[in-house]
Write a protein that holds these residues in place. Structure first.
Motif, mmCIF file in Angstrom:
data_model
loop_
_atom_site.group_PDB
_atom_site.id
_atom_site.type_symbol
_atom_site.label_atom_id
_atom_site.label_comp_id
_atom_site.label_asym_id
_atom_site.label_seq_id
_atom_site.Cartn_x
_atom_site.Cartn_y
_atom_site.Cartn_z
ATOM 1 N N GLU A 1 3.740 34.383 49.911
ATOM 2 C CA GLU A 1 3.678 35.800 50.217
ATOM 3 C C GLU A 1 4.105 36.097 51.664
ATOM 4 O OE1 GLU A 1 -0.098 36.539 47.185
ATOM 5 O OE2 GLU A 1 -0.299 36.857 49.336
ATOM 6 N N LYS A 2 4.318 35.085 52.458
ATOM 7 C CA LYS A 2 4.663 35.272 53.869
ATOM 8 C C LYS A 2 6.138 34.997 54.080
ATOM 9 C CE LYS A 2 0.081 33.678 55.211
ATOM 10 N NZ LYS A 2 -0.672 32.656 55.963
ATOM 11 N N GLY B 1 17.352 30.488 51.162
ATOM 12 C CA GLY B 1 17.074 31.007 49.831
ATOM 13 C C GLY B 1 15.604 31.315 49.636
ATOM 14 N N ASP B 2 14.745 30.468 50.187
ATOM 15 C CA ASP B 2 13.314 30.681 50.073
ATOM 16 C C ASP B 2 12.916 31.952 50.802
ATOM 17 O OD1 ASP B 2 10.783 29.960 49.191
ATOM 18 O OD2 ASP B 2 10.295 28.920 51.041
ATOM 19 N N ASN B 3 13.538 32.224 51.943
ATOM 20 C CA ASN B 3 13.239 33.434 52.708
ATOM 21 C C ASN B 3 13.609 34.689 51.929
ATOM 22 O OD1 ASN B 3 11.986 32.607 55.053
ATOM 23 N ND2 ASN B 3 13.886 32.161 56.106
ATOM 24 N N VAL B 4 14.738 34.658 51.233
ATOM 25 C CA VAL B 4 15.135 35.824 50.440
ATOM 26 C C VAL B 4 14.079 36.112 49.381
ATOM 27 C CG1 VAL B 4 16.827 36.731 48.806
ATOM 28 C CG2 VAL B 4 17.603 35.506 50.839
ATOM 29 N N ASN B 5 13.632 35.069 48.686
ATOM 30 C CA ASN B 5 12.590 35.242 47.671
ATOM 31 C C ASN B 5 11.309 35.798 48.283
ATOM 32 O OD1 ASN B 5 14.187 34.344 45.617
ATOM 33 N ND2 ASN B 5 13.408 32.255 45.635
ATOM 34 N N LYS B 6 10.942 35.284 49.442
ATOM 35 C CA LYS B 6 9.708 35.721 50.083
ATOM 36 C C LYS B 6 9.778 37.182 50.517
ATOM 37 C CE LYS B 6 8.293 31.174 51.780
ATOM 38 N NZ LYS B 6 8.151 30.307 52.979
ATOM 39 N N ILE B 7 10.936 37.592 50.991
ATOM 40 C CA ILE B 7 11.103 38.987 51.394
ATOM 41 C C ILE B 7 10.929 39.910 50.188
ATOM 42 C CG2 ILE B 7 12.794 40.691 52.186
ATOM 43 C CD1 ILE B 7 13.890 38.507 54.063
ATOM 44 N N VAL B 8 11.560 39.553 49.081
ATOM 45 C CA VAL B 8 11.432 40.372 47.861
ATOM 46 C C VAL B 8 9.977 40.419 47.413
ATOM 47 C CG1 VAL B 8 12.061 40.562 45.430
ATOM 48 C CG2 VAL B 8 13.798 39.930 47.119
ATOM 49 N N LYS B 9 9.310 39.255 47.413
ATOM 50 C CA LYS B 9 7.906 39.208 46.986
ATOM 51 C C LYS B 9 7.025 40.044 47.913
ATOM 52 C CE LYS B 9 8.278 36.268 43.520
ATOM 53 N NZ LYS B 9 7.854 34.869 43.687
ATOM 54 N N SER B 10 7.292 40.003 49.214
ATOM 55 C CA SER B 10 6.461 40.753 50.151
ATOM 56 C C SER B 10 6.618 42.257 49.955
ATOM 57 C CB SER B 10 6.809 40.362 51.597
ATOM 58 O OG SER B 10 8.097 40.824 51.960
ATOM 59 N N PHE C 1 7.546 43.709 47.118
ATOM 60 C CA PHE C 1 6.906 43.994 45.838
ATOM 61 C C PHE C 1 5.390 44.121 46.007
ATOM 62 C CE2 PHE C 1 10.125 42.443 42.418
ATOM 63 C CZ PHE C 1 10.998 43.415 42.852
ATOM 64 N N LYS C 2 4.819 43.271 46.851
ATOM 65 C CA LYS C 2 3.375 43.321 47.076
ATOM 66 C C LYS C 2 2.981 44.653 47.700
ATOM 67 C CE LYS C 2 -0.486 40.887 49.238
ATOM 68 N NZ LYS C 2 -0.923 39.757 50.082
ATOM 69 N N GLU C 3 3.788 45.149 48.632
ATOM 70 C CA GLU C 3 3.510 46.441 49.274
ATOM 71 C C GLU C 3 3.448 47.570 48.249
ATOM 72 O OE1 GLU C 3 6.387 47.212 52.269
ATOM 73 O OE2 GLU C 3 6.031 45.332 53.354
ATOM 74 N N TYR D 1 16.682 57.723 40.440
ATOM 75 C CA TYR D 1 15.612 56.741 40.597
ATOM 76 C C TYR D 1 15.211 56.638 42.074
ATOM 77 C CZ TYR D 1 17.729 55.540 36.117
ATOM 78 O OH TYR D 1 18.258 55.598 34.854
ATOM 79 N N PRO D 2 14.565 57.663 42.624
ATOM 80 C CA PRO D 2 14.251 57.662 44.062
ATOM 81 C C PRO D 2 13.339 56.516 44.493
ATOM 82 C CG PRO D 2 13.096 59.432 42.916
ATOM 83 C CD PRO D 2 14.097 58.890 41.956
ATOM 84 N N LYS D 3 12.344 56.176 43.675
ATOM 85 C CA LYS D 3 11.434 55.091 44.055
ATOM 86 C C LYS D 3 12.153 53.752 44.026
ATOM 87 C CE LYS D 3 6.928 53.008 43.129
ATOM 88 N NZ LYS D 3 5.697 53.042 42.298
ATOM 89 N N SER D 4 12.940 53.501 42.992
ATOM 90 C CA SER D 4 13.697 52.255 42.897
ATOM 91 C C SER D 4 14.674 52.142 44.059
ATOM 92 C CB SER D 4 14.454 52.187 41.565
ATOM 93 O OG SER D 4 13.571 52.220 40.473
ATOM 94 N N TYR D 5 15.279 53.261 44.408
ATOM 95 C CA TYR D 5 16.222 53.271 45.537
ATOM 96 C C TYR D 5 15.502 52.943 46.844
ATOM 97 C CZ TYR D 5 19.922 54.848 48.698
ATOM 98 O OH TYR D 5 20.882 54.892 49.677
ATOM 99 N N GLN D 6 14.317 53.516 47.015
ATOM 100 C CA GLN D 6 13.540 53.266 48.225
ATOM 101 C C GLN D 6 13.171 51.782 48.338
ATOM 102 O OE1 GLN D 6 10.022 55.688 48.536
ATOM 103 N NE2 GLN D 6 9.176 54.526 50.240
ATOM 104 N N ILE D 7 12.719 51.186 47.238
ATOM 105 C CA ILE D 7 12.330 49.769 47.250
ATOM 106 C C ILE D 7 13.545 48.884 47.498
ATOM 107 C CG2 ILE D 7 11.351 47.897 45.868
ATOM 108 C CD1 ILE D 7 9.736 50.059 44.362
#
Length: 298
Positions: free
Chosen positions: A187-188, A195-204, A206-208, A257-263
């Motif tokens: 999560e950090k 590649g691991d950093n890209v995944n972590k950024i997406v997960k972080s 998504f958590k928000e 899709y304003p929310k999807s665009y924001q994310i």
């Protein structure tokens, strides 16, 4: 854990009843009238029909489909991927877990299976091209050793000839999927593998927004994981999608899709700032489409 794998043993005496025969060597069975599993063994399904018993001594591998999610994921894969390729991919993952004690995120069952299936098609059609991803064997010796073993298993089980360099892409799948679903470290965002950093950024991100993988969105979530791996490969080889898209598309999607665009915008911004790279507008749209599917924004 979604799939469980065991080798046969003389002490294993469960009642196996045929539910569906995929081919002579692979069968879906009901186990002790309570669970379901996929069993493999030479000739284990030969002349078997629904309701027939199978001797446990004939079984070489057994994968327990012990949850609704496991059954759904397996059924989804079989719509697009032949059973032999699916089972070989699962065997590779279980080999990594058991032999190398290598923890992986569950989405690798989809991403690795999809990759092996596509590579198999290219090889059989004579269209295979050597991977352009960088060789990082020195940094990830375990993952590359797993991948080398995976190539041996693929060639043996599928009677095909994957070249040695195909191990590189398989290693990347394990690198990207390393960890567990409950690992706080995932999560950090740390300064580690790209590649691991890209995944972590997406997960972080998504958590928000409270976005989690569940039985409803799991297929779209797993497809996003596949997209991330190809995105990493494109960035590392400087081969981002350069097609010119109509500028109205981004504007229309933002309105629809304003929310999807924001994310999606937040993910792209964080990737660019934290990894010091530039993403083109196409990558934003791809993220938006995946996210809209995951959250089902109307």
């Amino acid at each position: 854990m979604v799939f469980f794998f065991e080798k046969k043993g003389d002490e294993w005496m469960a009642l196996l009843v045929v539910n569906r025969v995929y081919n002579n060597n692979t069968v879906l069975v009901d186990v002790d009238n309570s669970d379901q599993a996929i069993v493999q063994g030479k000739g284990v399904g030969f002349q078997k029909r629904h309701g027939d018993d199978i001797s446990p001594t004939r079984v070489e591998r057994i994968f327990y489909l012990n949850t609704k999610e496991a059954k759904h994921r397996f059924g989804t894969l079989l719509k697009d991927v032949p059973i032999d390729i699916t089972m070989t991919s699962f065997s590779i993952i279980e080999m990594a877990k058991q032999t190398y004690h290598y923890p992986v995120m569950d989405y690798i069952y989809v991403t690795l299976t999809d990759h092996i299936a596509q590579t198999y098609k290219h090889i059989m059609a004579g269209k295979y091209q050597k991977s352009t991803a960088p060789d990082i064997r020195d940094k990830y010796p375990t993952e590359y050793e797993i991948a080398d073993k995976a190539i041996e298993m693929i060639n043996h089980d599928l009677n095909v000839r994957f070249p040695k360099d195909a191990a590189q892409a398989i290693a990347l799948h394990f690198i990207n999927a390393h960890g567990s679903e409950n690992s706080e470290e995932k999560e950090k965002v740390e300064q580690a593998d790209f590649g691991d950093n890209v995944n972590k950024i997406v997960k972080s991100v998504f958590k928000e927004y409270g976005i989690t993988r569940n039985i409803t969105n799991q297929n779209y979530f797993d497809r996003l994981m596949i997209h991330l791996q190809y995105l990493v490969a494109r960035i590392q080889t400087h081969e981002q999608d350069k097609r010119i898209l109509n500028r109205d598309i981004e504007s229309d999607f933002q309105k629809l899709y304003p929310k999807s665009y924001q994310i999606a915008s937040e993910i792209c911004d964080k990737i660019q700032r934290r990894l010091d790279i530039n993403l083109n507008d196409n990558e934003l749209l791809y993220f938006l489409i995946h996210i809209q599917r995951i959250i089902q924004e109307k």
